[in-house]
Design an enzyme around this catalytic site. Structure first.
Site, mmCIF file in Angstrom:
data_model
loop_
_atom_site.group_PDB
_atom_site.id
_atom_site.type_symbol
_atom_site.label_atom_id
_atom_site.label_comp_id
_atom_site.label_asym_id
_atom_site.label_seq_id
_atom_site.Cartn_x
_atom_site.Cartn_y
_atom_site.Cartn_z
ATOM 1 N N SER A 78 14.627 31.743 84.400
ATOM 2 C CA SER A 78 15.125 30.584 83.659
ATOM 3 C C SER A 78 15.967 29.707 84.585
ATOM 4 C CB SER A 78 15.975 31.032 82.472
ATOM 5 O OG SER A 78 17.159 31.621 82.964
ATOM 6 N N ASP A 101 11.141 29.561 83.040
ATOM 7 C CA ASP A 101 11.498 29.786 81.629
ATOM 8 C C ASP A 101 12.679 28.888 81.257
ATOM 9 O OD1 ASP A 101 13.156 32.466 79.867
ATOM 10 O OD2 ASP A 101 11.607 31.088 79.131
ATOM 11 N N ASP A 109 12.298 23.092 78.231
ATOM 12 C CA ASP A 109 12.925 23.401 76.945
ATOM 13 C C ASP A 109 13.891 22.286 76.562
ATOM 14 O OD1 ASP A 109 14.951 26.142 75.562
ATOM 15 O OD2 ASP A 109 14.075 24.313 74.667
ATOM 16 N N GLU A 150 8.953 23.814 73.413
ATOM 17 C CA GLU A 150 9.504 24.535 72.249
ATOM 18 C C GLU A 150 9.825 23.564 71.127
ATOM 19 O OE1 GLU A 150 12.371 27.541 73.190
ATOM 20 O OE2 GLU A 150 13.318 27.470 71.215
ATOM 21 N N HIS A 154 17.100 35.386 70.242
ATOM 22 C CA HIS A 154 17.379 35.713 71.641
ATOM 23 C C HIS A 154 18.443 36.803 71.708
ATOM 24 C CE1 HIS A 154 15.801 31.705 73.400
ATOM 25 N NE2 HIS A 154 15.114 32.681 73.955
ATOM 26 N N GLY A 155 18.257 37.755 72.605
ATOM 27 C CA GLY A 155 19.290 38.756 72.842
ATOM 28 C C GLY A 155 19.169 39.940 71.904
ATOM 29 N N GLY A 179 12.413 35.909 72.732
ATOM 30 C CA GLY A 179 13.183 36.957 72.083
ATOM 31 C C GLY A 179 12.376 38.204 71.792
ATOM 32 N N ASN A 223 8.108 36.748 75.411
ATOM 33 C CA ASN A 223 9.137 36.805 76.456
ATOM 34 C C ASN A 223 10.054 38.008 76.271
ATOM 35 O OD1 ASN A 223 8.068 34.344 77.111
ATOM 36 N ND2 ASN A 223 10.020 33.245 77.092
HETATM 37 O O1 G3H Z 1 13.174 33.402 77.439
HETATM 38 C C1 G3H Z 1 13.531 34.576 77.485
HETATM 39 C C2 G3H Z 1 13.395 35.437 76.314
HETATM 40 O O2 G3H Z 1 13.318 34.654 75.174
HETATM 41 C C3 G3H Z 1 14.410 36.536 76.276
HETATM 42 O O3 G3H Z 1 14.575 37.063 74.999
HETATM 43 O O4 G3H Z 1 16.349 38.634 75.804
HETATM 44 O O5 G3H Z 1 15.654 38.605 73.402
HETATM 45 O O6 G3H Z 1 14.114 39.513 75.179
HETATM 46 P P1 G3H Z 1 15.196 38.530 74.830
HETATM 47 ZN ZN ZN Z 2 13.756 32.461 75.513
#
Ligand code: G3H
Ligand code: ZN
Length: 278
Positions: A50, A82, A104, A134, A178-179, A206, A227
């Site tokens: 990213s 990304d 993005d 997105e 995310h996360g 995510g 991702n």
């Molecule tokens: O763009 C990166 C992903 O969306 C990361 O998502 O950390 O929830 O796997 P994640």
């Molecule tokens: Zn992401």
């Protein structure tokens, strides 16, 4: 094999009915680990970084590492930007040899999102590189970006957005987060509705924490790329954290770095295999 063009990777995935994982890297160890995980599984996917992560390095360095990491691969692997934050980042990554790009601008109002994406698409398509855009916004924490408000993708805006931006993949917000602090609740009927309208394949951000059965179902409704960031970063951090907890005099960086590559590549192999089991 060289890094493959993102269009070729998508064609390969469609031909062999693969879901493509896009694994976030930050550094040398994670880049080699991701490549090894995909190669050991012999399944295609993306190494991605990213904009935010490029603070520690730069597109040229990541591109050189990725090119070296995949040189013996027998499965196609692309290098993807990304969450590209700006046209400048997009241009720098294309110029450095990235083979797939995300711009993005989903945090902007619709018309500005379209404008930003259109500009990136024109540049990338000139070099034959696909662009992910997105529409909608995910809740959760993506590196240094925390988004409190979820804004699910509006199906009524999809056709116009894809048409006017010229994007080649569409990242959607359908309850994915995310996360690791929130639980994803994927709205399959919404994803299905979007897939019926969209002329391009869909991307789920995510990926960490989404059950495999949900991914297998999403694959029936336009999903081509998913991702993963947190699941791999956790493996990398755990490696060093456990060592330090065990011995506060730990200072063997090389040994731990090699161990971190083992742990991250094992996770990458596990994930790419899981999402393609069905
Ligand atoms: O763009 C990166 C992903 O969306 C990361 O998502 O950390 O929830 O796997 P994640
Ligand atoms: Zn992401």
């Amino acid at each position: 094999m060289k890094l493959v063009n993102g269009f070729d990777l998508m064609d390969y995935a469609k031909k062999y009915h693969h879901v493509l994982p896009a694994f976030n890297t930050t550094n040398l160890e994670m880049t080699y680990a991701i490549a090894r995980g995909l190669m050991e599984a012999n399944l295609p996917g993306y190494i991605q970084i990213s904009s935010n992560n490029l603070r520690l390095s730069n597109p040229r360095i990541i591109s050189l590492i990725a090119q070296d990491a995949v040189k013996t691969s027998e499965t196609p692997i692309a290098l993807h930007l990304d969450h590209g934050k700006s046209f400048e980042d997009v241009k720098a990554c294309v110029d450095a040899g990235f083979t797939s790009i995300m711009i993005d601008a989903s945090h902007l109002p619709f018309e500005e999102n379209v404008k930003e994406c259109r500009r990136a698409v024109e540049y990338c398509h000139f070099y034959g590189i696909p662009v992910e855009a997105e529409l909608g916004a995910l809740q959760g924490k993506e590196e240094d970006v925390v988004n409190e408000a979820e804004c699910k993708t509006d199906p009524d805006m999809v056709a116009d957005f894809v048409e006017r931006t010229g994007c080649d993949l569409l990242a959607v917000s359908v309850g994915n987060v995310h996360g690791l602090c929130l639980n994803p609740k994927i709205d399959i009927p919404l994803l299905t509705r979007i897939d019926e309208i969209s002329s391009v394949p869909l991307v789920l951000h995510g990926g960490s924490g989404i059950p495999k059965e949900v991914i297998w179902e999403a694959k029936k409704h336009g999903l081509i790329k998913i991702n993963y960031g947190s699941d791999l970063r956790k493996e990398y951090i755990r490696t060093f954290g456990e060592a330090y907890e065990a011995n506060h005099n730990e200072h063997d960086v090389i040994h731990l770095s090699v161990e971190s590559v083992d742990n991250v590549s094992r996770k990458a192999k596990e994930l790419v295999t899981m999402i393609n089991e069905n």
